[in-house]
Design a protein around this motif. Structure first.
Motif, short mmCIF file in Angstrom:
data_model
loop_
_atom_site.label_atom_id
_atom_site.label_comp_id
_atom_site.label_asym_id
_atom_site.label_seq_id
_atom_site.Cartn_x
_atom_site.Cartn_y
_atom_site.Cartn_z
N LYS A 100 -46.17 -51.56 46.63
CA LYS A 100 -46.56 -52.74 45.86
C LYS A 100 -45.36 -53.55 45.36
N HIS A 101 -44.20 -52.93 45.29
CA HIS A 101 -43.02 -53.66 44.79
C HIS A 101 -42.05 -54.03 45.91
N LEU A 102 -42.55 -54.03 47.12
CA LEU A 102 -41.73 -54.40 48.28
C LEU A 102 -42.29 -55.69 48.87
N ILE A 103 -41.42 -56.65 49.15
CA ILE A 103 -41.87 -57.91 49.73
C ILE A 103 -42.64 -57.63 51.02
N HIS A 104 -43.79 -58.28 51.17
CA HIS A 104 -44.63 -58.00 52.34
C HIS A 104 -44.20 -58.87 53.51
N PHE A 105 -43.93 -58.24 54.61
CA PHE A 105 -43.53 -58.93 55.85
C PHE A 105 -44.77 -59.18 56.70
N TYR A 106 -44.89 -60.42 57.21
CA TYR A 106 -46.04 -60.77 58.04
C TYR A 106 -45.68 -60.97 59.51
N ASP A 107 -44.56 -61.67 59.77
CA ASP A 107 -44.34 -62.08 61.16
C ASP A 107 -42.88 -62.48 61.34
N ALA A 108 -42.41 -62.41 62.57
CA ALA A 108 -41.10 -62.94 62.95
C ALA A 108 -41.30 -63.81 64.18
N CYS A 109 -40.77 -65.02 64.14
CA CYS A 109 -40.88 -65.97 65.25
C CYS A 109 -39.51 -66.53 65.56
N GLU A 110 -39.40 -67.20 66.67
CA GLU A 110 -38.15 -67.86 67.02
C GLU A 110 -38.42 -69.04 67.93
N ASP A 111 -37.46 -69.96 67.95
CA ASP A 111 -37.43 -71.01 68.96
C ASP A 111 -35.98 -71.17 69.38
N ALA A 112 -35.65 -72.25 70.03
CA ALA A 112 -34.29 -72.42 70.54
C ALA A 112 -33.27 -72.54 69.42
N ASN A 113 -33.71 -72.95 68.23
CA ASN A 113 -32.77 -73.25 67.16
C ASN A 113 -32.74 -72.23 66.02
N ASN A 114 -33.87 -71.57 65.76
CA ASN A 114 -33.96 -70.76 64.56
C ASN A 114 -34.74 -69.46 64.79
N VAL A 115 -34.53 -68.53 63.86
CA VAL A 115 -35.40 -67.38 63.69
C VAL A 115 -36.18 -67.59 62.40
N TYR A 116 -37.48 -67.30 62.43
CA TYR A 116 -38.36 -67.50 61.27
C TYR A 116 -38.92 -66.15 60.83
N ILE A 117 -38.64 -65.77 59.59
CA ILE A 117 -39.17 -64.53 59.03
C ILE A 117 -40.24 -64.91 58.01
N VAL A 118 -41.49 -64.55 58.29
CA VAL A 118 -42.63 -64.96 57.47
C VAL A 118 -42.97 -63.82 56.51
#
Length: 598
Positions: free
Chosen positions: A210-228
């Motif tokens: 309950k005290h850990l940030i919840h991770f949903y998804d990781a995405c990427e495109d040509a320019n960036n990595v996105y951590i949701v």
């Protein structure tokens, strides 16, 4: 991600005690007068390649210390991914302002142009980033835009920024989220790419607390990595400390510290060391005073096995443990950082302070925290003891996170006690010890205080003893599997249980479990250690002490003939261990293990 990489070069600062570490730091550093709490050192990541004997460089350690390791033990090499020699031209800047002050300065003066990053070869000529053959394909989802709608920016670091977002479809439709966006353009080294991969891997591996940030998804495109991730709207712990005038009451500090210890104990059980615990990395879910906290930012975290030692110098200077500066550390480094946070919560200032990073490092290595000035005289003895047992410079004498939750100062909170990974390590050592050593530990366990027994009983009950009141390897296996994440079950559990194989053929009652799961080093940190040692020796005299030769004692301690002259002083005229010999035998020889990550 706020990281910098470099090589330690032997130059001295005004302290004339600890060399200044020379690195290239990305980003402008603003300098202005700071109060002890209204500043926070930027995260430091220095991954060193230790000098060989033929190196022209002087020792990168404090004056008079040619190495942080004991005589006869060579420093371990850095990780294989560590770059070779790099020469950097600018000294470490002084501690940078805290995030909220950085933001206000940026708004006032504008964002300065960032210097170009990238590896610098030995001849000093720069390599154009586009000429590097770096694999920046992570294998993450490519449909970020179809799944999420980005909102306004809520935070910025050198390697990327964080934005509000909202799910467009599926289970996350219309849910408010946070997205950490990491620019691929700024991933100019193989290490920076690996850091992103590892952060996502750790976030995926850790789940369910309950005290850990919840991770949903990781995405990427040509320019960036996105951590949701889930969105925390209550701000940083640092801001709340400042809003309270710099300190918490003891009652309120307990509520914060219990949450920190709980989530860190969970991470440690899963084989993850955070390595950057500080108030800025704990966020509140809402603005409410009683909102839950979440641990964030695993950009410097790493996986680690129970017997493993790391050697990367990473973290934030005010919170870095002494053994990190000595380049040989494990989970206990996080405990030190929690001690620093606890000290700040209770008194409003940092235990180790200087105006330069080398000065901070010198204080961490050599200075003792001040418990005499206001407000410490009005702080309870239990609270001071709690902080001191976290800020012990000998990492072996610190409480574990799970153990700290049983400390008398926190008893009023009645926090749930999690399974402690430390007991698996200690029980394994006991099972592989000689009968003579086990007898010495059994005598010691009979002399421990009630406070220590609270922790041991809690851990024993988490193993769910059988009807006969004993535990076997199956109990350890079941408890570990019940508390482990899927990633932990696959990668760690088999190794841990294999090391405890001797327990397959026997059982262990509570009395023997206490002997197996007790730490001599932690007991030595107690004010009552002399009394505990004396009482334990009386039990040892009655049940375990016997005639022992110097040669046998040397074999027990795994030392050579050169130590015989010392060991003779441990044996009485009747050929048995003396009180001094008994306590020294429990302690063992303090040569560090060479099991350091290569």
């Amino acid at each position: 991600m706020g990281q910098c990489y470099g090589k330690t070069i032997p130059t001295t600062d005004n302290d004339n005690d600890l060399p200044t570490t020379i690195v290239t730091v990305a980003g402008q550093q603003h300098q202005h007068p700071q109060s002890p709490l209204q500043s926070s050192t930027a995260t430091t990541t220095v991954k060193n390649t230790p000098a060989r004997s033929s190196s022209p460089w002087a020792s990168p350690y404090p004056h008079g210390l040619s190495s942080p390791l004991p005589t006869g033990v060579s420093p371990s090499p850095a990780r294989s991914s560590t770059p070779g020699r790099r020469f950097f031209k600018r000294p470490f800047p002084p501690p940078s302002p805290a995030k909220h002050i950085k933001a206000s300065l940026a708004r006032r003066f504008g964002h300065p142009k960032q210097p170009r990053e990238g590896p610098i070869p030995e001849d000093g000529t720069a390599i154009e980033p586009e000429l590097q053959s770096l694999d920046k394909i992570f294998g993450y989802n490519k449909n970020f835009g179809a799944k999420y709608e980005l909102g306004k920016e809520i935070g910025r670091g050198h390697f990327g920024h964080t934005c509000h977002a909202k799910g467009k479809k599926g289970e996350l439709k219309d849910q408010a989220l946070a997205v950490k966006i990491i620019s691929k353009v700024k991933m100019t080294t193989a290490i920076s790419i690996e850091d992103v991969r590892r952060e996502v891997k750790i976030l995926r591996a850790l789940s369910g607390h309950k005290h850990l940030i919840h991770f949903y998804d990781a995405c990427e495109d040509a320019n960036n990595v996105y951590i949701v991730m889930e969105l925390c709207e209550g701000g940083e712990l640092l801001d709340r400390i400042l809003s309270r005038g710099g300190r918490y009451t003891e009652a309120d500090a307990k509520l914060i510290i219990v949450q920190i210890l709980s989530v860190v104990a969970f991470c440690h059980l899963q084989g993850v060391v955070h390595r950057d615990l500080k108030p800025e990395n704990f966020l509140f879910m809402s603005k409410s005073e009683d909102a839950d906290m979440k641990l964030i930012d695993f950009g410097l975290s790493d996986f680690i096995r129970p017997e493993e030692r790391l050697n990367d110098i990473v973290g934030s200077a005010y919170y870095v443990a002494p053994e990190v500066l000595h380049r040989s550390y494990s989970l206990e480094a996080d405990i030190w950082s929690i001690g620093v946070i606890s000290y700040i919560l209770l008194c409003g200032s940092r235990p180790f302070w200087a105006r330069s990073e080398s000065g901070i490092f010198r204080a961490v290595l050599r200075a003792d925290p001040n418990f005499d000035d206001i407000p410490w005289p009005s702080v309870s003895l239990e609270a001071k003891d709690f902080v001191k047992r976290l800020l012990n410079k000998d990492y072996r004498k610190r409480m574990s996170a799970a153990q700290a939750l049983t400390h008398p100062w926190l008893s009023s909170e009645s926090p749930p006690i999690p399974l402690d990974i430390l007991i698996f390590k200690l029980v394994k050592s006991y099972l592989h010890a000689s009968p003579f050593k086990r007898a010495a530990l059994k005598a010691l366990s009979k002399a421990v205080t009630e406070n220590e027994l609270i922790y041991l009983r809690a851990q024993f009950m988490l193993l769910e003893p059988n009807k006969d009141g004993c535990v076997s390897l199956d109990n350890f296996r079941t408890a570990l599997l019940r508390n482990a994440t899927d990633a932990m079950k696959e990668s760690r559990v088999p190794d841990i249980l294999n090391a405890m194989a001797p327990l397959s053929y026997r059982k262990m009652d509570f009395e023997e479990f206490c002997a197996a799961a007790i730490s001599t080093y932690q007991l030595e940190a107690l004010d009552t250690w002399e009394q505990i040692g004396s009482t334990a020796f009386e039990f040892f005299e009655q049940e375990g002490n016997r005639t022992v030769s110097v040669e046998e004692l040397a074999r027990e301690l795994n030392v050579g003939p050169t130590a015989h002259s010392i060991l003779k002083d441990w044996i009485r005229s009747d050929g048995k261990l003396s009180l001094l010999g008994y306590t020294k035998f429990l302690h063992g020889v303090t040569l560090r293990s060479s099991n350091t990550r290569h």
